[in-house]
Design a protein around this motif. Structure first.
Motif, short mmCIF file in Angstrom:
data_model
loop_
_atom_site.label_atom_id
_atom_site.label_comp_id
_atom_site.label_asym_id
_atom_site.label_seq_id
_atom_site.Cartn_x
_atom_site.Cartn_y
_atom_site.Cartn_z
N LYS A 1 -4.04 24.75 48.43
CA LYS A 1 -2.84 25.14 47.69
C LYS A 1 -1.72 25.31 48.68
CE LYS A 1 -5.16 28.11 44.35
NZ LYS A 1 -5.19 29.49 43.84
N ARG A 2 -0.51 25.14 48.21
CA ARG A 2 0.64 25.45 49.04
C ARG A 2 1.70 26.07 48.17
NH1 ARG A 2 4.63 20.84 49.33
NH2 ARG A 2 3.82 19.33 47.88
N ARG A 3 2.48 26.90 48.76
CA ARG A 3 3.54 27.61 48.04
C ARG A 3 4.79 26.75 48.06
NH1 ARG A 3 4.52 33.87 48.43
NH2 ARG A 3 2.31 33.70 48.44
N VAL A 4 5.40 26.59 46.88
CA VAL A 4 6.60 25.78 46.75
C VAL A 4 7.69 26.65 46.16
CG1 VAL A 4 7.64 23.78 45.63
CG2 VAL A 4 5.26 23.67 46.41
N GLU A 5 8.80 26.76 46.85
CA GLU A 5 9.92 27.55 46.34
C GLU A 5 10.71 26.71 45.35
OE1 GLU A 5 13.98 28.82 48.27
OE2 GLU A 5 12.32 29.97 49.14
N THR A 6 10.84 27.24 44.11
CA THR A 6 11.57 26.49 43.08
C THR A 6 12.94 27.09 42.80
OG1 THR A 6 10.56 27.82 41.35
CG2 THR A 6 9.43 25.78 41.97
N GLY A 7 13.20 28.25 43.36
CA GLY A 7 14.50 28.88 43.16
C GLY A 7 14.44 30.32 43.65
N ARG A 8 15.57 30.99 43.66
CA ARG A 8 15.66 32.37 44.10
C ARG A 8 16.54 33.14 43.13
NH1 ARG A 8 16.41 32.75 50.51
NH2 ARG A 8 14.74 31.37 51.12
N VAL A 9 16.40 34.48 43.17
CA VAL A 9 17.29 35.33 42.38
C VAL A 9 17.79 36.46 43.28
CG1 VAL A 9 16.26 34.87 40.13
CG2 VAL A 9 15.40 36.75 41.50
N ARG A 10 18.98 36.94 42.98
CA ARG A 10 19.54 38.09 43.68
C ARG A 10 19.82 39.15 42.62
NH1 ARG A 10 24.53 36.38 46.28
NH2 ARG A 10 23.22 35.68 47.98
N VAL A 11 19.27 40.36 42.81
CA VAL A 11 19.47 41.45 41.86
C VAL A 11 20.31 42.51 42.54
CG1 VAL A 11 18.35 43.23 40.47
CG2 VAL A 11 17.26 40.99 40.74
N SER A 12 21.40 42.89 41.90
CA SER A 12 22.27 43.95 42.41
C SER A 12 22.26 45.10 41.42
CB SER A 12 23.71 43.44 42.57
OG SER A 12 23.74 42.31 43.41
N VAL A 13 22.17 46.33 41.93
CA VAL A 13 22.20 47.51 41.07
C VAL A 13 23.42 48.33 41.46
CG1 VAL A 13 21.02 49.64 40.43
CG2 VAL A 13 19.70 47.56 40.85
N SER A 14 24.22 48.68 40.46
CA SER A 14 25.39 49.52 40.73
C SER A 14 25.28 50.78 39.88
CB SER A 14 26.68 48.76 40.41
OG SER A 14 26.73 48.46 39.02
N THR A 15 25.77 51.90 40.39
CA THR A 15 25.72 53.17 39.68
C THR A 15 27.13 53.62 39.37
OG1 THR A 15 23.70 53.80 40.84
CG2 THR A 15 24.94 55.57 39.81
N GLU A 16 27.37 53.93 38.12
CA GLU A 16 28.67 54.44 37.70
C GLU A 16 28.53 55.92 37.42
OE1 GLU A 16 29.65 52.36 34.16
OE2 GLU A 16 29.77 50.41 35.12
N VAL A 17 29.52 56.71 37.78
CA VAL A 17 29.54 58.14 37.45
C VAL A 17 30.70 58.35 36.48
CG1 VAL A 17 29.81 60.48 38.32
CG2 VAL A 17 28.56 58.79 39.67
N GLN A 18 30.39 58.90 35.34
CA GLN A 18 31.40 59.10 34.32
C GLN A 18 31.41 60.58 33.94
OE1 GLN A 18 30.48 57.02 30.73
NE2 GLN A 18 32.50 57.26 29.87
N GLU A 19 32.58 61.19 33.93
CA GLU A 19 32.71 62.58 33.53
C GLU A 19 32.72 62.66 32.01
OE1 GLU A 19 33.03 65.60 35.22
OE2 GLU A 19 32.49 64.51 37.02
N GLN A 20 31.91 63.52 31.47
CA GLN A 20 31.89 63.75 30.03
C GLN A 20 32.03 65.24 29.79
OE1 GLN A 20 28.29 62.22 28.40
NE2 GLN A 20 28.94 60.09 28.54
N VAL A 21 32.65 65.59 28.70
CA VAL A 21 32.80 67.00 28.33
C VAL A 21 31.71 67.34 27.33
CG1 VAL A 21 34.29 68.71 27.25
CG2 VAL A 21 35.27 66.98 28.77
N VAL A 22 30.94 68.37 27.66
CA VAL A 22 29.86 68.81 26.79
C VAL A 22 30.37 69.98 25.97
CG1 VAL A 22 27.55 69.81 26.74
CG2 VAL A 22 28.12 68.10 28.46
N ARG A 23 30.23 69.90 24.66
CA ARG A 23 30.65 70.99 23.78
C ARG A 23 29.40 71.60 23.15
NH1 ARG A 23 34.58 67.17 23.37
NH2 ARG A 23 36.73 67.89 23.60
N GLU A 24 29.29 72.90 23.25
CA GLU A 24 28.13 73.60 22.70
C GLU A 24 28.57 74.99 22.29
OE1 GLU A 24 24.94 74.05 20.97
OE2 GLU A 24 24.99 72.21 22.15
#
Length: 143
Positions: free
Chosen positions: A24-47
Motif C-alpha cells: 500500500k502507499r499513501r496518496v495525498e488527494t487534497g488538504r484542508v485548513r481549519v481556522s477557529v476564531s473566538t468572539e466576545v460579545q457583551e450581553q446584559v443579563v436581566r433577572e
C-alpha cells in the motif's frame, strides 16, 4: 523450458512458482485548513432577585401579670408574625412581673430588578480546502 535428463534415463522438469507481494502507499488527494476564531460579545443579563428583610414593630403593653400567672413565651401568629415578649421587673412593695412590650417581627419579601453585563464567548470554525502539495503523492510505504 528445456528438459534435463538424468544419467539414469529419467527426465527432470524444473518447476517455477510466482510469488505475489501486495503493498500500500499513501496518496495525498487534497488538504484542508481549519481556522477557529473566538468572539466576545457583551450581553446584559436581566433577572429579578428576591430578598427578605425584617420589620420590627414595638407594641407597648404595660400590663402587670397576676399573682402566679406564668410569663408569656414567644409565639407565632397566623400571618407569620413572631411575637417576642419583653419582660421587666419593677420594684414595688412586692415584686411583680409586668409585660412591658411585645416586639412583632415579620419577614417582607422584596423583588429587585438587576442588570449586569456578562461576557459571552462564541467560537466559529472556517474550513478551506487546499489542493494537494506540489511534491506529488507523498512518501510510498509498504504495509
Amino acid at each position: 523450458m528445456e528438459k534435463l535428463e538424468d544419467t539414469a534415463g529419467e527426465a527432470v522438469l524444473p518447476l517455477v512458482e510466482e510469488a505475489l507481494r501486495v503493498g500500500k502507499r499513501r496518496v495525498e488527494t487534497g488538504r484542508v485548513r481549519v481556522s477557529v476564531s473566538t468572539e466576545v460579545q457583551e450581553q446584559v443579563v436581566r433577572e429579578t432577585l428576591r430578598s427578605e428583610r425584617a420589620e420590627l414593630e414595638r407594641v407597648p403593653v404595660g400590663r402587670e401579670l397576676a399573682e402566679g400567672e406564668p410569663a408569656p413565651t414567644m409565639r407565632q401568629e397566623p400571618d407569620g408574625t413572631v411575637v417576642v415578649p419583653v419582660l421587666e421587673e419593677v420594684l414595688v412593695i412586692e415584686r411583680r412581673l409586668v409585660l412591658k412590650e411585645e416586639i412583632r417581627m415579620r419577614l417582607v419579601a422584596v423583588d429587585e430588578a438587576v442588570e449586569q453585563p456578562v461576557a459571552v464567548r462564541r467560537q466559529r470554525a472556517s474550513v478551506e480546502r487546499l489542493p494537494p502539495s506540489p511534491a506529488g503523492n507523498g512518501p510510498e510505504r509498504d504495509r
